[in-house]
Write a protein that holds these residues in place. Structure first.
Motif, short mmCIF file in Angstrom:
data_model
loop_
_atom_site.label_atom_id
_atom_site.label_comp_id
_atom_site.label_asym_id
_atom_site.label_seq_id
_atom_site.Cartn_x
_atom_site.Cartn_y
_atom_site.Cartn_z
N ILE A 14 0.84 -1.20 0.00
CA ILE A 14 0.00 0.00 0.00
C ILE A 14 0.87 1.25 0.00
O ILE A 14 0.57 2.24 -0.69
CB ILE A 14 -0.94 0.00 1.21
CG1 ILE A 14 -2.02 -1.08 1.03
CG2 ILE A 14 -1.60 1.36 1.41
CD1 ILE A 14 -2.88 -1.31 2.26
N GLN A 15 1.96 1.21 0.75
CA GLN A 15 2.88 2.34 0.78
C GLN A 15 3.44 2.63 -0.60
O GLN A 15 3.53 3.79 -1.03
CB GLN A 15 4.01 2.07 1.77
CG GLN A 15 5.02 3.20 1.93
CD GLN A 15 4.41 4.45 2.52
OE1 GLN A 15 3.47 4.36 3.32
NE2 GLN A 15 4.91 5.61 2.13
N GLN A 16 3.81 1.57 -1.31
CA GLN A 16 4.32 1.73 -2.68
C GLN A 16 3.26 2.31 -3.60
O GLN A 16 3.54 3.19 -4.42
CB GLN A 16 4.80 0.38 -3.21
CG GLN A 16 6.01 -0.19 -2.50
CD GLN A 16 6.38 -1.57 -3.00
OE1 GLN A 16 5.61 -2.22 -3.73
NE2 GLN A 16 7.56 -2.05 -2.61
N SER A 75 -5.08 0.85 4.73
CA SER A 75 -3.96 1.05 5.64
C SER A 75 -4.42 1.13 7.09
O SER A 75 -3.79 0.56 8.00
CB SER A 75 -3.20 2.33 5.26
OG SER A 75 -2.09 2.52 6.10
N ALA A 76 -5.55 1.79 7.32
CA ALA A 76 -6.09 1.91 8.68
C ALA A 76 -6.48 0.54 9.24
O ALA A 76 -6.24 0.25 10.42
CB ALA A 76 -7.29 2.84 8.68
N ALA A 77 -7.06 -0.30 8.39
CA ALA A 77 -7.45 -1.65 8.83
C ALA A 77 -6.21 -2.47 9.20
O ALA A 77 -6.21 -3.20 10.20
CB ALA A 77 -8.24 -2.36 7.73
N MET A 91 -7.57 -2.42 -1.01
CA MET A 91 -6.31 -2.22 -1.73
C MET A 91 -6.43 -2.67 -3.19
O MET A 91 -6.02 -1.95 -4.11
CB MET A 91 -5.19 -3.01 -1.04
CG MET A 91 -3.83 -2.86 -1.70
SD MET A 91 -2.61 -3.99 -0.95
CE MET A 91 -3.10 -5.56 -1.73
N THR A 92 -6.99 -3.85 -3.39
CA THR A 92 -7.11 -4.37 -4.76
C THR A 92 -8.14 -3.59 -5.57
O THR A 92 -8.03 -3.49 -6.79
CB THR A 92 -7.48 -5.86 -4.75
OG1 THR A 92 -8.65 -6.06 -3.93
CG2 THR A 92 -6.35 -6.69 -4.19
N TYR A 93 -9.14 -3.02 -4.88
CA TYR A 93 -10.14 -2.22 -5.61
C TYR A 93 -9.48 -0.99 -6.23
O TYR A 93 -9.79 -0.61 -7.36
CB TYR A 93 -11.25 -1.78 -4.65
CG TYR A 93 -12.43 -1.14 -5.34
CD1 TYR A 93 -13.30 -1.89 -6.12
CD2 TYR A 93 -12.68 0.23 -5.21
CE1 TYR A 93 -14.38 -1.31 -6.76
CE2 TYR A 93 -13.76 0.82 -5.84
CZ TYR A 93 -14.61 0.05 -6.61
OH TYR A 93 -15.67 0.63 -7.25
N PHE A 94 -8.56 -0.38 -5.49
CA PHE A 94 -7.80 0.76 -6.02
C PHE A 94 -7.05 0.35 -7.29
O PHE A 94 -7.07 1.05 -8.30
CB PHE A 94 -6.82 1.27 -4.96
CG PHE A 94 -5.80 2.25 -5.49
CD1 PHE A 94 -6.13 3.59 -5.64
CD2 PHE A 94 -4.52 1.83 -5.84
CE1 PHE A 94 -5.20 4.50 -6.14
CE2 PHE A 94 -3.59 2.72 -6.34
CZ PHE A 94 -3.93 4.06 -6.49
N GLU A 95 -6.39 -0.80 -7.24
CA GLU A 95 -5.60 -1.24 -8.39
C GLU A 95 -6.49 -1.66 -9.56
O GLU A 95 -6.15 -1.44 -10.72
CB GLU A 95 -4.68 -2.38 -7.97
CG GLU A 95 -3.64 -1.98 -6.93
CD GLU A 95 -2.54 -3.00 -6.78
OE1 GLU A 95 -1.58 -2.97 -7.58
OE2 GLU A 95 -2.63 -3.82 -5.86
#
Length: 293
Positions: free
Chosen positions: A23-25, A41-43, A74-78
């Motif tokens: 996520i940081q990347q 990230s919060a989770a 995370m995967t939804y963003f990608e």
């Protein structure tokens, strides 16, 4: 705490650290804050906190739920990035990576044999969501690939693999929950709702999964007819969960016809007032009838 529970807690913490680094990347590459990455990230931060407090008191179910929710965000963003770019030519590795991320929660539970039915640990809704997201991702990817004539001429066998996997995930999603049996002991104020529940349709997503499955079966017949029948096996039930269903080789026409006929019946029956479009489904059914006769 049982050894299996302790093993899951340790593994979830490890996976959470890896996901947080990823996520940081993604955040650095995006150059801006994103709602889904922030929430993921919060989770994971909460997951790390719970693991650090007392592993012996950590609930595997709660930790796995936090990890799964983070992975979904995370995967939804990608996925959105891939869709916005219409899946660039080099997308196959990224699609596989996302599928692997979305498969990890189920794999983790199965490997540790924590429950006879892993839905007891993850829950039906999360399991459905994981299967839906994998199936929908492959649906969108295959939709993009079917528009690339030169690619299809060279790699139709690869398209077939993606289609079989995508259909399998979508049918899996449709089979997690049992249809609600409507009988004299159960009263419904809305008979149409009762009909939907008895068909195992609990949301709009279930309907979309049916339409996507049928459309992918259509692509399989249209673009992969020169491929030899493979050893791919899927659960071809579409009416609800069954832990004893047998596996059988995927027949694009049989599966497609079965699920699209049900889709049309539901949309023109209990959902008639909702005006769900059945034109494409009927055209595909007509194609099935004529291409194989």
């Amino acid at each position: 705490m049982a050894a299996a529970d302790s093993s899951v807690v340790r593994r979830v913490e490890e996976l959470g650290d890896l996901a947080q680094a990823h996520i940081q990347q993604l955040s650095e590459a995006a150059g801006e804050d994103d709602h889904f990455l922030i929430r993921a990230s919060a989770a994971l931060e909460k997951l790390k906190l719970l693991c650090g407090e007392d592993k012996e008191c950590s609930s595997p179910s709660n930790l796995l739920e936090l990890y799964t929710q983070a992975i979904l965000d995370m995967t939804y963003f990608e996925e959105n990035k891939l869709v916005d770019e219409d899946f660039p030519e080099d997308s196959s590795q990224k699609v596989k990576e996302l599928i692997n991320f979305l498969s990890e929660p189920e794999i983790l539970v199965k490997e540790n044999n924590m429950h006879p039915k892993h839905c007891d640990l993850l829950g039906d809704e999360l399991l459905e969501c994981l299967s839906w997201r994998r199936g929908a991702l492959l649906y969108m990817y295959c939709h993009s690939l079917t528009k690339r004539r030169e690619w299809l001429m060279r790699k139709s066998s690869l398209l077939k693999e993606y289609l079989v996997d995508g259909i399998s995930y979508l049918l899996q999603m449709l089979n997690y929950r049992c249809p609600i049996q409507v009988n004299e002991g159960v009263s419904f104020q809305d008979l149409d709702t009762a009909k939907l529940l008895s068909e195992g349709i609990f949301s709009d997503i279930h309907l979309l999964a049916m339409m996507y499955s049928g459309e992918m079966c259509y692509w399989g017949l249209k673009h992969c007819t020169d491929q030899q029948p493979g050893n791919h096996e899927v659960d071809t039930g579409v009416s609800g969960a069954s832990y004893t269903t047998h596996k059988e080789p995927l027949d694009f026409r049989e599966v497609g016809e079965k699920i699209l006929k049900k889709y049309v019946s539901v949309c023109e029956g209990p959902l008639k007032e909702q005006e769900w479009n059945t034109t494409n489904a009927k055209q595909i059914l007509n194609f099935f009838q004529h291409c194989c006769n």
